[in-house]
Scaffold this motif. Structure first.
Motif, mmCIF file in Angstrom:
data_model
loop_
_atom_site.group_PDB
_atom_site.id
_atom_site.type_symbol
_atom_site.label_atom_id
_atom_site.label_comp_id
_atom_site.label_asym_id
_atom_site.label_seq_id
_atom_site.Cartn_x
_atom_site.Cartn_y
_atom_site.Cartn_z
ATOM 1 N N GLU A 38 0.801 -1.035 0.282
ATOM 2 C CA GLU A 38 -0.116 -0.155 -0.016
ATOM 3 C C GLU A 38 0.679 1.504 0.274
ATOM 4 O O GLU A 38 0.406 1.970 0.605
ATOM 5 N N ASP B 131 0.202 -4.361 2.442
ATOM 6 C CA ASP B 131 -0.897 -4.486 2.660
ATOM 7 C C ASP B 131 -1.436 -4.756 3.711
ATOM 8 O O ASP B 131 -1.581 -6.444 3.713
ATOM 9 N N ARG C 59 -4.791 -7.180 3.294
ATOM 10 C CA ARG C 59 -4.691 -8.308 2.402
ATOM 11 C C ARG C 59 -3.638 -9.899 2.526
ATOM 12 O O ARG C 59 -4.241 -10.638 2.575
#
Ligand code: DAT
Length: 171
Positions: free
Chosen positions: A45, A57, A60
């Protein structure tokens, strides 16, 4: 759950990947390198300019690993440990390497300047060990010396004995 989940953590270069892959091949457990997983799936990210590395991230990563972790028998390798759900792991190993060894390993990996210094400092200040103690019950957090090939063999033996005992106690 038939087999435990293990977390191998520590400063980059301490030997997590070497230990994790060998452990997986000797036990038949599943090895997961979170850094590679992020790279392959582009689970980022952003990019941290100061530390010269992409920003994971984390949500995720957790979503993608959740099913596998609930089955058990997973060895997770990552240089951070504070964002994984605490319930995932039955034991946490923090690998530790003396500076002179670590310096050579990181240098031959192509690290230099600030990135090299930051990683050496991370090890000196035992940043990851303290992160582990803040993130998991201290009873399940263990440090392992990871300086020499003899250390590697000793760690493999010790961890395999622990896994066997866990399986006796839990099945
Ligand atoms: P990490 O996954 O923590 O970044 P690695 O497994 O890639 O570390 O190891 C970095 C380098 O050090 C690699 O060239 C293999 C070597 N190494 C790993 N464990 C070692 C040990 N116990 N003794 C000597 N060298 C080791």
């Amino acid at each position: 759950m038939r087999r435990p989940n293990l977390l191998l953590t520590g400063t980059p270069g301490v030997g997590k990947t070497t230990l994790g892959k060998e452990l997986a091949s000797r036990t038949g457990m599943t090895y997961v390198n979170v850094g590679d997983m992020a790279k392959d799936g582009e689970l980022y990210e952003g990019f941290d300019e100061e530390y010269d590395c992409p920003i994971l991230d984390e949500d995720r990563i957790i979503d993608e690993l959740e099913d596998k972790m609930s089955e058990g028998g997973v060895i997770v390798d990552y240089h951070g440990c504070d964002f994984f759900p605490e319930r995932w792991f039955h034991i946490v190993f923090v690998l530790r390497t003396e500076n002179s060894f670590l310096y050579d390993r990181l240098e031959s990996r192509g690290y230099k300047g600030k990135k090299l210094q930051d990683n050496i400092q991370c090890e000196i200040f035992q940043t990851v060990y303290e992160e582990a103690l803040l993130s998991y019950r201290k009873e399940i957090v263990h440090q392992l010396h990871s300086n020499t090939p003899e250390d590697l063999e000793g760690n493999l033996d010790q961890i395999m004995q622990w896994i066997e005992q866990w399986m006796k106690d839990n099945n």
